[in-house]
Design a protein around this motif. Sequence first.
Motif, PDB file in Angstrom:
ATOM      1  N   GLY A  97      31.419  38.724  34.757  1.00 18.74           N
ATOM      2  CA  GLY A  97      30.784  37.837  34.531  1.00 18.74           C
ATOM      3  C   GLY A  97      31.028  36.535  35.063  1.00 18.74           C
ATOM      4  O   GLY A  97      31.728  36.710  36.165  1.00 18.74           O
ATOM      5  N   GLU A  98      30.897  35.439  34.649  1.00 22.12           N
ATOM      6  CA  GLU A  98      31.299  34.085  34.836  1.00 22.12           C
ATOM      7  C   GLU A  98      32.683  33.975  35.303  1.00 22.12           C
ATOM      8  O   GLU A  98      33.193  33.323  36.281  1.00 22.12           O
ATOM      9  CB  GLU A  98      30.915  33.029  34.233  1.00 22.12           C
ATOM     10  CG  GLU A  98      29.159  32.793  34.147  1.00 22.12           C
ATOM     11  CD  GLU A  98      28.921  32.313  35.387  1.00 22.12           C
ATOM     12  OE1 GLU A  98      29.394  31.723  36.318  1.00 22.12           O
ATOM     13  OE2 GLU A  98      27.826  32.571  35.645  1.00 22.12           O
ATOM     14  N   ASP A  99      33.619  34.557  34.484  1.00 19.77           N
ATOM     15  CA  ASP A  99      35.064  34.430  34.624  1.00 19.77           C
ATOM     16  C   ASP A  99      35.407  35.186  35.803  1.00 19.77           C
ATOM     17  O   ASP A  99      36.501  34.766  36.618  1.00 19.77           O
ATOM     18  CB  ASP A  99      35.573  35.300  33.451  1.00 19.77           C
ATOM     19  CG  ASP A  99      35.592  34.495  32.026  1.00 19.77           C
ATOM     20  OD1 ASP A  99      35.323  33.187  32.124  1.00 19.77           O
ATOM     21  OD2 ASP A  99      35.796  35.156  30.930  1.00 19.77           O
ATOM     22  N   ALA A 100      34.911  36.428  36.186  1.00 21.75           N
ATOM     23  CA  ALA A 100      34.964  37.040  37.356  1.00 21.75           C
ATOM     24  C   ALA A 100      34.404  36.377  38.842  1.00 21.75           C
ATOM     25  O   ALA A 100      35.399  36.256  39.618  1.00 21.75           O
ATOM     26  CB  ALA A 100      34.437  38.466  37.622  1.00 21.75           C
ATOM     27  N   ARG A 101      33.460  35.479  38.468  1.00 15.38           N
ATOM     28  CA  ARG A 101      33.211  34.725  39.569  1.00 15.38           C
ATOM     29  C   ARG A 101      34.007  33.652  40.018  1.00 15.38           C
ATOM     30  O   ARG A 101      34.237  33.446  41.095  1.00 15.38           O
ATOM     31  CB  ARG A 101      31.537  34.509  39.595  1.00 15.38           C
ATOM     32  CG  ARG A 101      30.504  35.403  39.737  1.00 15.38           C
ATOM     33  CD  ARG A 101      29.218  35.180  39.539  1.00 15.38           C
ATOM     34  NE  ARG A 101      28.789  34.695  38.088  1.00 15.38           N
ATOM     35  CZ  ARG A 101      28.281  35.708  37.282  1.00 15.38           C
ATOM     36  NH1 ARG A 101      27.908  36.966  37.818  1.00 15.38           N
ATOM     37  NH2 ARG A 101      27.724  35.358  35.966  1.00 15.38           N
ATOM     38  N   ALA A 102      34.265  32.963  38.807  1.00 14.56           N
ATOM     39  CA  ALA A 102      35.276  31.782  39.156  1.00 14.56           C
ATOM     40  C   ALA A 102      36.702  32.245  39.544  1.00 14.56           C
ATOM     41  O   ALA A 102      37.049  31.515  40.445  1.00 14.56           O
ATOM     42  CB  ALA A 102      35.428  31.122  37.825  1.00 14.56           C
ATOM     43  N   ALA A 103      37.164  33.429  38.976  1.00 17.54           N
ATOM     44  CA  ALA A 103      38.276  33.739  39.377  1.00 17.54           C
ATOM     45  C   ALA A 103      38.387  34.395  41.015  1.00 17.54           C
ATOM     46  O   ALA A 103      39.325  34.168  41.791  1.00 17.54           O
ATOM     47  CB  ALA A 103      38.832  35.015  38.712  1.00 17.54           C
ATOM     48  N   ALA A 104      37.086  34.874  41.292  1.00 17.33           N
ATOM     49  CA  ALA A 104      37.003  35.390  42.718  1.00 17.33           C
ATOM     50  C   ALA A 104      37.098  34.088  43.818  1.00 17.33           C
ATOM     51  O   ALA A 104      37.593  34.246  44.784  1.00 17.33           O
ATOM     52  CB  ALA A 104      35.474  35.831  42.979  1.00 17.33           C
ATOM     53  N   LEU A 105      36.365  32.803  43.300  1.00 13.55           N
ATOM     54  CA  LEU A 105      36.556  31.813  44.084  1.00 13.55           C
ATOM     55  C   LEU A 105      38.032  31.356  44.174  1.00 13.55           C
ATOM     56  O   LEU A 105      38.397  30.918  45.472  1.00 13.55           O
ATOM     57  CB  LEU A 105      35.722  30.817  43.517  1.00 13.55           C
ATOM     58  CG  LEU A 105      34.411  30.748  43.645  1.00 13.55           C
ATOM     59  CD1 LEU A 105      33.554  29.563  42.859  1.00 13.55           C
ATOM     60  CD2 LEU A 105      34.006  31.058  44.949  1.00 13.55           C
TER      61      LEU A 105
END
Length: 251
Positions: A97-105
């Motif tokens: 979710g949002e954690d994965a998207r933030a970490a991808a950045l």
Amino acid sequence: MQPSPAEIARTLSAGHLPAVAHIACRPGPVPVRHVTDAQGRVLLLVPSEGTLAAALRPQDGNDDTALVLDIRDVPPMASSPTLGRVWVSGWAVQLTGEDARAAALDYADTDACGDLLDIGESQLLYRMDVAEVRYERNENLIEIDPEDYAEATPDPLRTVEFDLIADLADHHVEEMSDYVKRQLGPAAKPGDEPRVVRMDRYGFLVRMGKNRSARLAFPRPVTDRHDLAHLLHPILCRRCTSDSAAGHTAA
């Protein structure tokens, strides 16, 4: 000044060098793609189908998996000494979710690879909170406080170190040789042919002969390649006579 063990550990673990993972209760080691974020936490980019994803799957009701990331330095030149090896230990958990998207950045800040677009499908992203850091060089093992490791920053010249040293070797051998000899004074011996073999934010290491070297320090840590060019300009420009770009210590 020289890089601290914590700074070297952060530089080695930043994500520009090959790494292998030793995963608890699993055969290994296993090659792994990784970077570290601004807090020094390790981000692992893992194919969703394969040995690594299976090895990272939690067991016994846990939501994380213990592992050790093992990273060895790759010197920029054959004549360059190695910075050593670092082991970063901790527990990895899959992000969604949002954690994965933030970490991808965060991952893209170091390695903007196309596989980041497939997280949640063909790729998975894990984050490892660091619990222990060990740094080894010349058979000396140093335990680094995880807080010191987290507060340190990777060296800004590491990714361009090869290019910088190659440029000096190809275009500025005479200027660098004259400068080093002037700085070393009586410590320089007849027949010395100084060659830069390593470089970091604090200075550079010069090989003088088979068993002799000297480290020359910048007056302040450099922030990037352009800042380095500014400091080296008085040395590399034949028309300049300033010797203020660095101090030195002989080794």
